[in-house]
Design an enzyme around this catalytic site. Structure first.
Site, PDB file in Angstrom:
ATOM      1  N   ASP A  31      12.381  14.132   0.101  1.00  0.00           N
ATOM      2  CA  ASP A  31      12.258  12.807   0.711  1.00  0.00           C
ATOM      3  C   ASP A  31      13.442  12.605   1.653  1.00  0.00           C
ATOM      4  O   ASP A  31      14.592  12.872   1.305  1.00  0.00           O
ATOM      5  CB  ASP A  31      12.234  11.719  -0.361  1.00  0.00           C
ATOM      6  CG  ASP A  31      11.728  10.382   0.187  1.00  0.00           C
ATOM      7  OD1 ASP A  31      10.642   9.951  -0.222  1.00  0.00           O
ATOM      8  OD2 ASP A  31      12.425   9.791   1.042  1.00  0.00           O
ATOM      9  N   ILE A  32      13.162  12.081   2.838  1.00  0.00           N
ATOM     10  CA  ILE A  32      14.203  11.911   3.867  1.00  0.00           C
ATOM     11  C   ILE A  32      15.204  10.818   3.480  1.00  0.00           C
ATOM     12  O   ILE A  32      16.327  10.791   3.989  1.00  0.00           O
ATOM     13  CB  ILE A  32      13.529  11.612   5.225  1.00  0.00           C
ATOM     14  CG1 ILE A  32      14.416  12.001   6.394  1.00  0.00           C
ATOM     15  CG2 ILE A  32      13.074  10.167   5.324  1.00  0.00           C
ATOM     16  CD1 ILE A  32      13.686  12.012   7.739  1.00  0.00           C
ATOM     17  N   ASN A  88       2.877   5.481  -5.319  1.00  0.00           N
ATOM     18  CA  ASN A  88       2.781   4.119  -4.809  1.00  0.00           C
ATOM     19  C   ASN A  88       1.459   3.961  -4.063  1.00  0.00           C
ATOM     20  O   ASN A  88       1.076   4.843  -3.283  1.00  0.00           O
ATOM     21  CB  ASN A  88       3.956   3.827  -3.871  1.00  0.00           C
ATOM     22  CG  ASN A  88       5.287   3.844  -4.598  1.00  0.00           C
ATOM     23  OD1 ASN A  88       5.369   3.465  -5.761  1.00  0.00           O
ATOM     24  ND2 ASN A  88       6.335   4.294  -3.921  1.00  0.00           N
ATOM     25  N   GLY A  94       3.907  -0.728  -2.917  1.00  0.00           N
ATOM     26  CA  GLY A  94       5.055  -0.331  -2.101  1.00  0.00           C
ATOM     27  C   GLY A  94       4.809   0.901  -1.254  1.00  0.00           C
ATOM     28  O   GLY A  94       5.748   1.562  -0.825  1.00  0.00           O
ATOM     29  N   GLN A  95       3.537   1.198  -0.992  1.00  0.00           N
ATOM     30  CA  GLN A  95       3.236   2.388  -0.190  1.00  0.00           C
ATOM     31  C   GLN A  95       3.566   2.133   1.273  1.00  0.00           C
ATOM     32  O   GLN A  95       3.112   1.134   1.847  1.00  0.00           O
ATOM     33  CB  GLN A  95       1.749   2.754  -0.334  1.00  0.00           C
ATOM     34  CG  GLN A  95       1.394   4.056   0.365  1.00  0.00           C
ATOM     35  CD  GLN A  95      -0.067   4.462   0.164  1.00  0.00           C
ATOM     36  OE1 GLN A  95      -0.877   3.682  -0.333  1.00  0.00           O
ATOM     37  NE2 GLN A  95      -0.393   5.679   0.561  1.00  0.00           N
ATOM     38  N   HIS A 101       0.764  10.777  -1.732  1.00  0.00           N
ATOM     39  CA  HIS A 101       1.926  11.594  -2.076  1.00  0.00           C
ATOM     40  C   HIS A 101       2.415  11.243  -3.468  1.00  0.00           C
ATOM     41  O   HIS A 101       2.264  10.116  -3.931  1.00  0.00           O
ATOM     42  CB  HIS A 101       3.051  11.430  -1.047  1.00  0.00           C
ATOM     43  CG  HIS A 101       3.434  10.007  -0.769  1.00  0.00           C
ATOM     44  ND1 HIS A 101       2.713   9.205   0.093  1.00  0.00           N
ATOM     45  CD2 HIS A 101       4.447   9.234  -1.236  1.00  0.00           C
ATOM     46  CE1 HIS A 101       3.270   8.010   0.136  1.00  0.00           C
ATOM     47  NE2 HIS A 101       4.324   7.987  -0.669  1.00  0.00           N
ATOM     48  N   HIS A 103       5.795  11.193  -5.699  1.00  0.00           N
ATOM     49  CA  HIS A 103       7.261  11.283  -5.709  1.00  0.00           C
ATOM     50  C   HIS A 103       7.697  11.960  -7.006  1.00  0.00           C
ATOM     51  O   HIS A 103       7.232  11.576  -8.090  1.00  0.00           O
ATOM     52  CB  HIS A 103       7.890   9.884  -5.724  1.00  0.00           C
ATOM     53  CG  HIS A 103       7.641   9.040  -4.515  1.00  0.00           C
ATOM     54  ND1 HIS A 103       8.587   8.867  -3.530  1.00  0.00           N
ATOM     55  CD2 HIS A 103       6.574   8.296  -4.150  1.00  0.00           C
ATOM     56  CE1 HIS A 103       8.111   8.034  -2.605  1.00  0.00           C
ATOM     57  NE2 HIS A 103       6.895   7.675  -2.954  1.00  0.00           N
TER      58      HIS A 103
HETATM   59  P1  AMP Z   1       6.027   5.444  -0.147  1.00  0.00           P
HETATM   60  O1  AMP Z   1       6.936   4.281   0.100  1.00  0.00           O
HETATM   61  O2  AMP Z   1       5.610   5.642  -1.563  1.00  0.00           O
HETATM   62  O3  AMP Z   1       4.843   5.428   0.806  1.00  0.00           O
HETATM   63  O4  AMP Z   1       6.879   6.731   0.164  1.00  0.00           O
HETATM   64  C1  AMP Z   1       7.031   7.262   1.440  1.00  0.00           C
HETATM   65  C2  AMP Z   1       8.281   8.094   1.390  1.00  0.00           C
HETATM   66  O5  AMP Z   1       8.260   8.972   2.508  1.00  0.00           O
HETATM   67  C3  AMP Z   1       9.577   7.301   1.466  1.00  0.00           C
HETATM   68  O6  AMP Z   1      10.338   7.532   0.280  1.00  0.00           O
HETATM   69  C4  AMP Z   1      10.264   7.851   2.719  1.00  0.00           C
HETATM   70  O7  AMP Z   1      11.650   7.972   2.558  1.00  0.00           O
HETATM   71  C5  AMP Z   1       9.595   9.186   2.892  1.00  0.00           C
HETATM   72  N1  AMP Z   1       9.552   9.736   4.245  1.00  0.00           N
HETATM   73  C6  AMP Z   1       9.208   9.098   5.382  1.00  0.00           C
HETATM   74  N2  AMP Z   1       9.263   9.929   6.419  1.00  0.00           N
HETATM   75  C7  AMP Z   1       9.642  11.137   5.939  1.00  0.00           C
HETATM   76  C8  AMP Z   1       9.892  12.407   6.517  1.00  0.00           C
HETATM   77  N3  AMP Z   1       9.754  12.639   7.829  1.00  0.00           N
HETATM   78  N4  AMP Z   1      10.284  13.421   5.709  1.00  0.00           N
HETATM   79  C9  AMP Z   1      10.440  13.203   4.387  1.00  0.00           C
HETATM   80  N5  AMP Z   1      10.206  12.034   3.773  1.00  0.00           N
HETATM   81  C10 AMP Z   1       9.826  11.001   4.542  1.00  0.00           C
END
Ligand code: AMP
Ligand code: ZN
Length: 115
Positions: A31-32, A88, A94-95, A101, A103
């Site tokens: 995760d970024i 999520n 909170g998506q 995906h 986590h």
């Molecule tokens: P959610 O809030 O459950 O939809 O999770 C989306 C997740 O994607 C968040 O934790 C972000 O930090 C992560 N995210 C967004 N863009 C990227 C990216 N380019 N590479 C890795 N993780 C990312």
């Protein structure tokens, strides 16, 4: 593939990441914006908006994801002490990225209930 989806673009190598695990159906990457010392995202390569979109024909894919999650957790060193798996879903969940995906969060104790 959805052109405006950042996770589809990661699958297509249009956005760089460090791939932790990959097979025909699944890819995992960090995760970024990590919410824990270890924070990995596991996604199906095929675009699915969220878990409400799946049906019976997706059962093998979802079963496969559940079998790779513990292998990835072991690979990143969180399997022995434990970790949390979170999906999520939509606004109240909170998506923020609308490509299904999972986590994997570990490396510290996870409070319950979540915020
Ligand atoms: P959610 O809030 O459950 O939809 O999770 C989306 C997740 O994607 C968040 O934790 C972000 O930090 C992560 N995210 C967004 N863009 C990227 C990216 N380019 N590479 C890795 N993780 C990312
Ligand atoms: Zn997508």
């Amino acid at each position: 593939m959805q052109q405006d989806c950042i996770f589809c673009r990661i699958v297509n190598r249009e956005i760089p990441t460090k791939i932790i695990y990959e097979d025909e159906y699944v890819i995992a990457f960090p995760d970024i914006n990590p919410a824990a010392p270890v924070h990995v995202l596991v996604i199906p390569k095929r675009h699915i908006d969220n878990i409400t979109e799946v049906d019976g024909k997706d059962a093998p894919l979802l079963g496969h994801i559940m079998t790779v999650i513990p292998r990835i957790a072991a690979e990143v060193g969180i399997a022995d002490e434990g970790f949390r798996t979170v999906v999520n879903t939509k606004d109240n969940g909170g998506q923020t990225v609308h490509h299904l995906h999972f986590h994997l969060l570990g490396g510290r104790f996870m409070e319950w209930p979540p915020g």
